[in-house]
Motif scaffolding. Structure first.
Motif, PDB file in Angstrom:
ATOM      1  N   VAL A 168       0.869  -1.173   0.000  1.00 28.25           N
ATOM      2  CA  VAL A 168       0.000   0.000   0.000  1.00 28.25           C
ATOM      3  C   VAL A 168       0.907   1.223   0.000  1.00 28.25           C
ATOM      4  N   MET A 169       0.588   2.206  -0.843  1.00 27.84           N
ATOM      5  CA  MET A 169       1.337   3.461  -0.855  1.00 27.84           C
ATOM      6  C   MET A 169       0.421   4.574  -0.380  1.00 27.84           C
ATOM      7  N   PHE A 170       0.934   5.410   0.518  1.00 31.44           N
ATOM      8  CA  PHE A 170       0.265   6.644   0.909  1.00 31.44           C
ATOM      9  C   PHE A 170       1.060   7.798   0.306  1.00 31.44           C
ATOM     10  N   ALA A 171       0.343   8.750  -0.282  1.00 30.75           N
ATOM     11  CA  ALA A 171       0.979   9.946  -0.834  1.00 30.75           C
ATOM     12  C   ALA A 171       0.189  11.173  -0.384  1.00 30.75           C
ATOM     13  N   GLN A 172       0.899  12.124   0.226  1.00 34.25           N
ATOM     14  CA  GLN A 172       0.280  13.378   0.642  1.00 34.25           C
ATOM     15  C   GLN A 172       0.835  14.486  -0.231  1.00 34.25           C
ATOM     16  N   GLU A 173      -0.045  15.191  -0.926  1.00 32.52           N
ATOM     17  CA  GLU A 173       0.391  16.322  -1.751  1.00 32.52           C
ATOM     18  C   GLU A 173       0.814  17.462  -0.834  1.00 32.52           C
ATOM     19  N   LEU A 174       1.935  18.089  -1.155  1.00 30.97           N
ATOM     20  CA  LEU A 174       2.454  19.176  -0.320  1.00 30.97           C
ATOM     21  C   LEU A 174       2.112  20.555  -0.866  1.00 30.97           C
ATOM     22  N   ARG A 175       1.632  20.626  -2.077  1.00 31.95           N
ATOM     23  CA  ARG A 175       1.306  21.950  -2.663  1.00 31.95           C
ATOM     24  C   ARG A 175      -0.169  22.181  -2.669  1.00 31.95           C
TER      25      ARG A 175
END
Length: 139
Positions: A132-139
């Motif tokens: 499982v991949m979690f990705a949080q956008e920073l912009r």
């Protein structure tokens, strides 16, 4: 795309993990019979299934736990192996998502990385070894 299907060793464990992450159960059933044998290409196919909707309503995961024939245990896929790679989720808060995963004893493979000040992301092992991949956008 209809959905992504993933075989698991414990359907209830998979449902608990992914519903804690915000997916909702769209339906559950047991499937078997000639139609299932034909569709799947597996004689004596009998499985418990659950379909979960993603929070945005655009995606679905279908989990199935085989009752017959017995499921075949394999080593979990490595990130660089050919085949089904991972399930990825864009999350609002990666630390909150990791706290939820930790309640299920699921932790990052190595840590949380920052990609070009665009994303914070990590891979972890979910139920049945699912990447499982979690990705949080920073912009």
């Amino acid at each position: 795309m209809g959905n992504v299907g993933i075989a698991v060793r414990d359907l209830d464990q998979a449902i608990a993990f992914f519903t804690d992450l915000g997916l909702t159960v769209a339906g559950r059933a047991e499937v078997s019979g000639e139609w299932a044998d034909t569709a799947v290409g597996l004689d004596g196919n009998h499985a418990r299934i659950a379909v979960l909707n993603t929070p945005d309503g655009h995606g679905q995961l279908e989990f199935f736990e085989y009752l017959h024939p017995d499921a075949i245990e394999t080593e979990p896929a490595l990130p660089h192996e050919i085949g089904m790679h991972r399930v990825s989720f864009v999350v609002d808060d990666i630390d909150a998502a990791l706290a939820i995963a930790a309640r299920h004893d699921c932790h990052p493979l190595r840590g949380v990385a920052t990609y070009e000040d665009v994303y914070k992301l990590t891979y972890l092992r979910g139920p049945s070894g699912i990447l499982v991949m979690f990705a949080q956008e920073l912009r």
